[in-house]
Write a protein that holds these residues in place. Structure first.
Motif, mmCIF file in Angstrom:
data_model
loop_
_atom_site.group_PDB
_atom_site.id
_atom_site.type_symbol
_atom_site.label_atom_id
_atom_site.label_comp_id
_atom_site.label_asym_id
_atom_site.label_seq_id
_atom_site.Cartn_x
_atom_site.Cartn_y
_atom_site.Cartn_z
ATOM 1 N N THR A 226 0.812 -1.220 0.000
ATOM 2 C CA THR A 226 0.000 0.000 0.000
ATOM 3 C C THR A 226 0.843 1.266 0.000
ATOM 4 O OG1 THR A 226 -1.759 -1.155 1.168
ATOM 5 C CG2 THR A 226 -1.821 1.245 1.226
ATOM 6 N N LYS A 227 1.833 1.318 0.866
ATOM 7 C CA LYS A 227 2.651 2.535 0.968
ATOM 8 C C LYS A 227 3.384 2.811 -0.342
ATOM 9 C CE LYS A 227 5.059 2.454 4.574
ATOM 10 N NZ LYS A 227 6.202 2.067 5.413
ATOM 11 N N LEU A 228 3.987 1.787 -0.904
ATOM 12 C CA LEU A 228 4.712 1.956 -2.167
ATOM 13 C C LEU A 228 3.755 2.364 -3.282
ATOM 14 C CD1 LEU A 228 7.256 1.716 -3.923
ATOM 15 C CD2 LEU A 228 6.671 -0.712 -4.232
ATOM 16 N N TRP A 229 2.656 1.652 -3.404
ATOM 17 C CA TRP A 229 1.689 1.949 -4.463
ATOM 18 C C TRP A 229 1.177 3.385 -4.332
ATOM 19 C CZ3 TRP A 229 -3.489 3.237 -4.057
ATOM 20 C CH2 TRP A 229 -4.174 3.318 -5.270
ATOM 21 N N ALA A 230 0.781 3.785 -3.132
ATOM 22 C CA ALA A 230 0.236 5.132 -2.942
ATOM 23 C C ALA A 230 1.300 6.192 -3.204
ATOM 24 C CB ALA A 230 -0.339 5.283 -1.536
ATOM 25 N N ALA A 231 2.538 5.944 -2.771
ATOM 26 C CA ALA A 231 3.609 6.926 -2.987
ATOM 27 C C ALA A 231 3.866 7.130 -4.476
ATOM 28 C CB ALA A 231 4.885 6.487 -2.281
ATOM 29 N N MET A 232 3.695 6.082 -5.254
ATOM 30 C CA MET A 232 3.979 6.178 -6.684
ATOM 31 C C MET A 232 2.795 6.719 -7.492
ATOM 32 S SD MET A 232 7.147 5.153 -7.168
ATOM 33 C CE MET A 232 7.157 6.578 -6.137
ATOM 34 N N THR A 233 1.578 6.563 -6.980
ATOM 35 C CA THR A 233 0.398 6.948 -7.767
ATOM 36 C C THR A 233 -0.338 8.171 -7.251
ATOM 37 O OG1 THR A 233 -1.012 5.417 -6.529
ATOM 38 C CG2 THR A 233 0.040 4.573 -8.541
ATOM 39 N N ALA A 234 -0.294 8.411 -5.962
ATOM 40 C CA ALA A 234 -1.036 9.545 -5.385
ATOM 41 C C ALA A 234 -0.096 10.742 -5.294
ATOM 42 C CB ALA A 234 -1.573 9.182 -4.000
ATOM 43 N N LYS A 235 -0.407 11.789 -5.974
ATOM 44 C CA LYS A 235 0.439 12.984 -5.973
ATOM 45 C C LYS A 235 -0.372 14.141 -5.426
ATOM 46 C CE LYS A 235 3.467 10.610 -8.382
ATOM 47 N NZ LYS A 235 4.578 9.980 -7.839
ATOM 48 N N PRO A 236 0.179 15.025 -4.674
ATOM 49 C CA PRO A 236 1.489 14.974 -4.035
ATOM 50 C C PRO A 236 1.436 14.165 -2.741
ATOM 51 C CG PRO A 236 0.434 17.024 -3.460
ATOM 52 C CD PRO A 236 -0.527 16.272 -4.374
ATOM 53 N N VAL A 237 2.576 14.091 -2.074
ATOM 54 C CA VAL A 237 2.678 13.451 -0.757
ATOM 55 C C VAL A 237 3.202 14.499 0.223
ATOM 56 C CG1 VAL A 237 3.113 11.195 -1.784
ATOM 57 C CG2 VAL A 237 5.036 12.584 -1.052
ATOM 58 N N ALA A 238 3.029 14.214 1.490
ATOM 59 C CA ALA A 238 3.556 15.106 2.526
ATOM 60 C C ALA A 238 4.332 14.272 3.527
ATOM 61 C CB ALA A 238 2.422 15.859 3.221
ATOM 62 N N PHE A 239 5.306 14.904 4.158
ATOM 63 C CA PHE A 239 6.146 14.264 5.161
ATOM 64 C C PHE A 239 6.250 15.234 6.326
ATOM 65 C CE2 PHE A 239 10.237 13.452 7.152
ATOM 66 C CZ PHE A 239 10.203 12.076 7.308
ATOM 67 N N GLU A 240 6.180 14.710 7.564
ATOM 68 C CA GLU A 240 6.170 15.603 8.722
ATOM 69 C C GLU A 240 6.976 15.017 9.860
ATOM 70 O OE1 GLU A 240 4.546 17.224 12.506
ATOM 71 O OE2 GLU A 240 4.295 15.176 11.801
ATOM 72 N N ILE A 241 7.700 15.896 10.549
ATOM 73 C CA ILE A 241 8.341 15.566 11.815
ATOM 74 C C ILE A 241 8.013 16.687 12.793
ATOM 75 C CG2 ILE A 241 10.265 14.280 10.762
ATOM 76 C CD1 ILE A 241 12.034 16.772 11.455
ATOM 77 N N ASP A 242 8.109 16.378 14.067
ATOM 78 C CA ASP A 242 7.951 17.431 15.066
ATOM 79 C C ASP A 242 8.721 17.045 16.310
ATOM 80 O OD1 ASP A 242 4.547 16.362 15.369
ATOM 81 O OD2 ASP A 242 6.275 15.547 16.379
ATOM 82 N N GLY A 243 8.873 18.001 17.183
ATOM 83 C CA GLY A 243 9.621 17.738 18.399
ATOM 84 C C GLY A 243 9.406 18.808 19.442
#
Length: 156
Positions: free
Chosen positions: A60-77
């Motif tokens: 799922t993660k690979l498929w969605a990363a390749m087909t669903a545009k855009p993606v977001a990435f988040e970190i916090d602290g």
């Protein structure tokens, strides 16, 4: 009567500050669209050439990363000494790393999957937008704040 107000201080982070914070962490969250709804996956990651790289298995993660545009990435602290919280968000498109030379460069960063199993796919997020913010947190009410709240550390 003076009706002017002082503008709130700008707590936005520069792009360089965002990269510096990204470089302090090893786990983040990738947000993808799966079957028309958002999904968030924790991933361990490394930085390589001003991009975020991580490994995954087929699914799922690979498929969605390749087909669903855009993606977001988040970190916090949270910085206990400064009593400040912070967050960094990267947005863009994920791309599959196919070159063995590029995979070797990622492996040289010691990016090793945490979860057992084969994680043979290497993905790169080269942000088109990178934003972050830092803010002072409220002092905790020691009588009602959960014991696990990191803000308590500065008072105990």
């Amino acid at each position: 009567m003076n009706t002017e107000t002082t503008p709130a201080p700008d707590f936005g982070l520069s792009i360089d500050q965002c990269w510096m914070l990204l470089d302090t962490e090893v786990v983040g969250r990738i947000a993808l669209i799966v079957d028309a709804h958002p999904e968030i996956f924790p991933v361990n990651f490394a930085l390589e050439r001003r991009s975020i790289v991580f490994r995954t298995a087929g699914g799922t993660k690979l498929w969605a990363a390749m087909t669903a545009k855009p993606v977001a990435f988040e970190i916090d602290g949270y910085d206990v000494h400064e009593q400040q919280a912070w967050s960094v968000v990267a947005r863009g498109e994920a791309e599959l790393i196919e070159s063995q030379q590029e995979k070797d460069a990622v492996d040289a960063l010691l990016l090793e999957p945490w979860q057992p199993g084969d994680k043979d796919y290497y993905l790169r997020l080269s942000p088109k937008a990178l934003t972050g913010r830092r803010f002072k947190v409220n002092n905790p009410d020691l009588w009602t704040t959960r014991l696990s709240d990191p803000r308590r550390a500065s008072f105990e």
